[in-house]
Design a protein around this motif. Structure first.
Motif, PDB file in Angstrom:
ATOM      1  N   PHE A  32      -9.765 -30.966 -15.487  1.00 31.23           N
ATOM      2  CA  PHE A  32     -10.639 -32.023 -15.988  1.00 31.23           C
ATOM      3  C   PHE A  32     -11.634 -31.431 -16.971  1.00 31.23           C
ATOM      4  CE2 PHE A  32      -8.880 -33.498 -12.049  1.00 31.23           C
ATOM      5  CZ  PHE A  32      -8.559 -34.821 -12.319  1.00 31.23           C
ATOM      6  N   GLY A  33     -11.689 -32.005 -18.169  1.00 33.62           N
ATOM      7  CA  GLY A  33     -12.555 -31.498 -19.230  1.00 33.62           C
ATOM      8  C   GLY A  33     -13.978 -32.021 -19.113  1.00 33.62           C
ATOM      9  N   GLY A  34     -14.825 -31.535 -20.014  1.00 27.52           N
ATOM     10  CA  GLY A  34     -16.258 -31.810 -19.976  1.00 27.52           C
ATOM     11  C   GLY A  34     -16.647 -33.279 -19.946  1.00 27.52           C
ATOM     12  N   THR A 255      -8.314 -35.703 -20.013  1.00 27.52           N
ATOM     13  CA  THR A 255      -9.354 -35.662 -21.035  1.00 27.52           C
ATOM     14  C   THR A 255      -9.860 -37.076 -21.303  1.00 27.52           C
ATOM     15  OG1 THR A 255      -9.838 -34.843 -23.258  1.00 27.52           O
ATOM     16  CG2 THR A 255      -7.582 -35.607 -22.877  1.00 27.52           C
ATOM     17  N   ASP A 256     -10.417 -37.318 -22.487  1.00 24.19           N
ATOM     18  CA  ASP A 256     -11.014 -38.631 -22.730  1.00 24.19           C
ATOM     19  C   ASP A 256     -10.257 -39.457 -23.761  1.00 24.19           C
ATOM     20  OD1 ASP A 256     -11.657 -37.065 -24.897  1.00 24.19           O
ATOM     21  OD2 ASP A 256     -13.733 -37.723 -25.028  1.00 24.19           O
ATOM     22  N   VAL A 257      -9.033 -39.055 -24.085  1.00 19.31           N
ATOM     23  CA  VAL A 257      -8.164 -39.875 -24.945  1.00 19.31           C
ATOM     24  C   VAL A 257      -6.805 -39.980 -24.255  1.00 19.31           C
ATOM     25  CG1 VAL A 257      -9.227 -39.503 -27.212  1.00 19.31           C
ATOM     26  CG2 VAL A 257      -7.658 -37.780 -26.311  1.00 19.31           C
ATOM     27  N   ASP A 258      -5.979 -40.950 -24.694  1.00 16.67           N
ATOM     28  CA  ASP A 258      -4.737 -41.237 -23.974  1.00 16.67           C
ATOM     29  C   ASP A 258      -3.671 -40.150 -24.085  1.00 16.67           C
ATOM     30  OD1 ASP A 258      -5.570 -43.611 -22.874  1.00 16.67           O
ATOM     31  OD2 ASP A 258      -4.827 -44.846 -24.528  1.00 16.67           O
ATOM     32  N   GLY A 259      -3.873 -39.191 -24.960  1.00 19.97           N
ATOM     33  CA  GLY A 259      -2.876 -38.134 -25.110  1.00 19.97           C
ATOM     34  C   GLY A 259      -3.104 -37.443 -26.441  1.00 19.97           C
ATOM     35  N   ILE A 260      -2.125 -36.658 -26.860  1.00 16.59           N
ATOM     36  CA  ILE A 260      -2.246 -35.974 -28.145  1.00 16.59           C
ATOM     37  C   ILE A 260      -1.872 -36.966 -29.240  1.00 16.59           C
ATOM     38  CG2 ILE A 260      -1.459 -34.054 -29.553  1.00 16.59           C
ATOM     39  CD1 ILE A 260      -1.084 -32.451 -27.078  1.00 16.59           C
ATOM     40  N   LYS A 311      -3.500 -36.451 -20.192  1.00 12.63           N
ATOM     41  CA  LYS A 311      -3.775 -37.810 -19.734  1.00 12.63           C
ATOM     42  C   LYS A 311      -5.253 -38.168 -19.832  1.00 12.63           C
ATOM     43  CE  LYS A 311      -1.848 -39.567 -16.051  1.00 12.63           C
ATOM     44  NZ  LYS A 311      -0.971 -40.728 -16.309  1.00 12.63           N
ATOM     45  N   ASN A 312      -5.513 -39.458 -19.805  1.00 13.40           N
ATOM     46  CA  ASN A 312      -6.878 -39.961 -19.965  1.00 13.40           C
ATOM     47  C   ASN A 312      -7.502 -40.276 -18.594  1.00 13.40           C
ATOM     48  OD1 ASN A 312      -9.231 -41.224 -20.713  1.00 13.40           O
ATOM     49  ND2 ASN A 312      -8.255 -42.577 -22.228  1.00 13.40           N
ATOM     50  N   THR A 313      -8.569 -39.560 -18.246  1.00 16.49           N
ATOM     51  CA  THR A 313      -9.268 -39.797 -16.978  1.00 16.49           C
ATOM     52  C   THR A 313      -9.756 -41.241 -16.879  1.00 16.49           C
ATOM     53  OG1 THR A 313     -10.124 -37.564 -17.240  1.00 16.49           O
ATOM     54  CG2 THR A 313     -11.113 -38.852 -15.508  1.00 16.49           C
TER      55      THR A 313
END
Ligand code: ADP
Ligand code: ASP
Ligand code: MG
Length: 491
Positions: A32-34, A255-260, A311-313
């Motif tokens: 899980f990112g910042g 992360t906070d977006v749906d993917g790359i 994936k998007n948290t």
């Protein structure tokens, strides 16, 4: 009789296992990112996700980074302290970090305020003491800097672990070094050693399935136990190192977006999420600045052939992006674009270079000795000129190193230029698709973007080029349209 009941139970559980084979329990490494852990609300979200998998019987190990912005704050103060006039910046920072983490703890794990609160307090006292030492000694060594900037993770991980226990899920906290990550001593940008695999397996293996270990991302240590960090965004790399060590079935980067996406969404507003990419494509993208992942974070997963999912948290039902050895073949030759503006161009001139085979060797040896990362190279056919693209952060070291070659008469002149940016066009399908280069440079030419340097990686999954800094956003816009990257196709 009791024997027949036992028999019945036995076969029941057998059938159950057999039945669930297609949906068997999985071993996951989740990171899980910042942004995903920025406050108590976000952390409750994270715990929801983990609880769901835990209840389904999955084995989980978790890597967390620092709360958004904390690492930046720590880096900022370390850069100021050695030359600061006084030490008045230290206390407000400690206060602010304390307040933020305690507020998060109160919201995420109210029953653990005393227990985990005292852990956080201890860490803050250590941090404060080291900051005063840096100020008093007027010295910041690479070792002390790495230790200081790892405190964001050191303060946050106990909160996540407490939040899990708050929900009745057993969990403990482990720092990156104790989890088994051994690295090279290159402070600020260290690389994991292969022997980490066995150590990680030995340390984390016995915990899996019994509890959810929360591992502090971004850090490891040398063989001598000195703390190192893995570079900015390094907890993605931690995730992959740990995932490879425990031989996870999948590594999920939340992360906070749906993917790359086809391009940085902050640069291209209609950038699109891609459903699948290959390891090589993601390596090229992250190496050339796609800020969605740390450049080395694919290597360990690729070594063990582990599927990586982004994936998007905040939107967990979205499939995200799947990264595997051979991304699905699609009709698209070009899949995504990146650009980095924090680069500089170095030109090495000198007729002396003509026909002297040792010159290139001298240049690259001296740059490697000074730990300069060369991103692109091009040599004119006259051999009188070599151009390099380096990280802006490495420019001074590079120029300094190369001036030695001027003194030795090996090259005549070294000049540099900050005002450039590098754009990369990425897609595994470009190998064996002639004409892509022509299409790229024709489209740029039509818009009046002047290309200063071109390079094609040996993987052929990437064509990168250099333009004036101000032309960067325009160049990616033109190419995003040229290759219709915002349109969905049967990926
Ligand atoms: P985390 O804190 O989860 O590690 P980061 O901020 O490091 O998150 O990375 C996610 C961000 O990366 C996104 O919010 C997005 O703005 C940015 N980004 C840049 N390029 C891309 C890309 N090609 N695809 C997706 N996101 C990208
Ligand atoms: N906290 C570290 C950073 O900000 C590592 C990470 O977030 O991945 O760079
Ligand atoms: Mg990141």
């Amino acid at each position: 009789s009791s024997a027949s009941i036992l028999l019945f139970c036995g076969s029941y559980s057998y059938i159950n296992k057999w039945h669930s084979q297609s949906e068997r329990e999985m071993r996951f490494l989740m990171k899980f990112g910042g942004t995903s852990v920025a406050d108590a609300q976000c952390i409750r979200n994270v715990v929801d996700i983990l609880e769901k998998h835990h209840k389904a019987g999955d084995e989980l190990a978790v890597v967390v980074s620092a709360q958004r912005g904390v690492t930046d704050q720590l880096i900022e103060i370390t850069s100021k302290l050695p030359t600061a006039k006084d030490d008045t910046a230290i206390e407000p920072l400690i206060q602010a970090l304390g307040k933020r983490h305690m507020t998060t703890l109160e919201g995420a794990a109210p029953d653990y305020i005393a227990e985990t609160g005292s852990v956080i307090e201890d860490r803050l006292i250590s941090l404060q003491n080291i900051l005063f030492a840096v100020y008093n000694l007027r010295e910041l060594t690479p070792r002390s800097k790495d230790y200081i900037i790892s405190f964001g993770e050191r303060m946050l991980a106990p909160i996540i672990s407490a939040a899990l226990r708050q929900r009745g899920i057993p969990s403990s906290v482990i720092d990156g070094c104790d989890a088994g990550i051994l690295t090279t001593p290159q402070h600020g940008e260290s690389t994991a050693l292969l022997e980490s695999d066995a150590r990680i397996k030995k340390r984390l293996g016995p915990l899996l399935g019994k509890e959810i270990p929360i591992i502090m991302g971004f850090m490891g240590c040398t063989r001598n136990g000195v703390v190192t960090t893995l570079g900015r965004s390094g907890s993605d790399y931690s995730a992959s190192i740990i995932g490879a060590g425990i031989e996870a079935d999948e590594i999920w980067i939340w992360t906070d977006v749906d993917g790359i996406m086809t391009c940085d969404p902050r640069v291209i507003n209609d950038a699109r999420v891609m459903s699948s990419l290959s390891y090589i494509e993601v390596m090229e993208l992250s190496y050339f600045g796609a800020k969605v992942m740390h450049p080395r974070s694919i290597e360990p997963a690729m070594r063990k052939n582990i599927l990586v999912r982004v994936k998007n948290t905040f939107n967990p039902s979205h499939m995200g992006t799947v990264i595997v050895r051979n991304g699905q073949r699609d009709h698209r030759v070009v899949k995504a674009l990146t650009y980095i503006d924090k680069v500089a161009a170095i030109n090495i001139n000198g007729a002396q270079m003509i026909g002297r085979p040792g010159v290139a060797k001298a240049i690259f040896t001296i740059l490697a000795d000074h730990e300069v990362n060369v991103m692109m190279i091009s040599q004119g056919s006259s051999e009188a000129n070599i151009s390099l693209i380096v990280d802006e952060a490495h420019l001074n070291a590079a120029v300094h190193a190369l001036s030695d070659l001027v003194k030795q008469g090996i090259v005549r002149e070294v000049t540099h230029n900050h005002d450039v940016c590098a754009v990369a066009v990425v897609g595994a399908g470009m190998a064996g698709a002639p004409g892509t280069g022509g299409r790229i440079f024709t489209a740029l030419g039509k818009t009046g973007v002047n290309v200063m340097m071109i390079s094609q990686g040996s993987s052929e999954a990437n064509i990168s080029f250099v333009v004036k800094q101000q032309d960067g956003p325009k160049a990616v816009r033109v190419l995003h349209d040229e290759f219709r990257l915002s349109e969905v196709c049967d990926e």
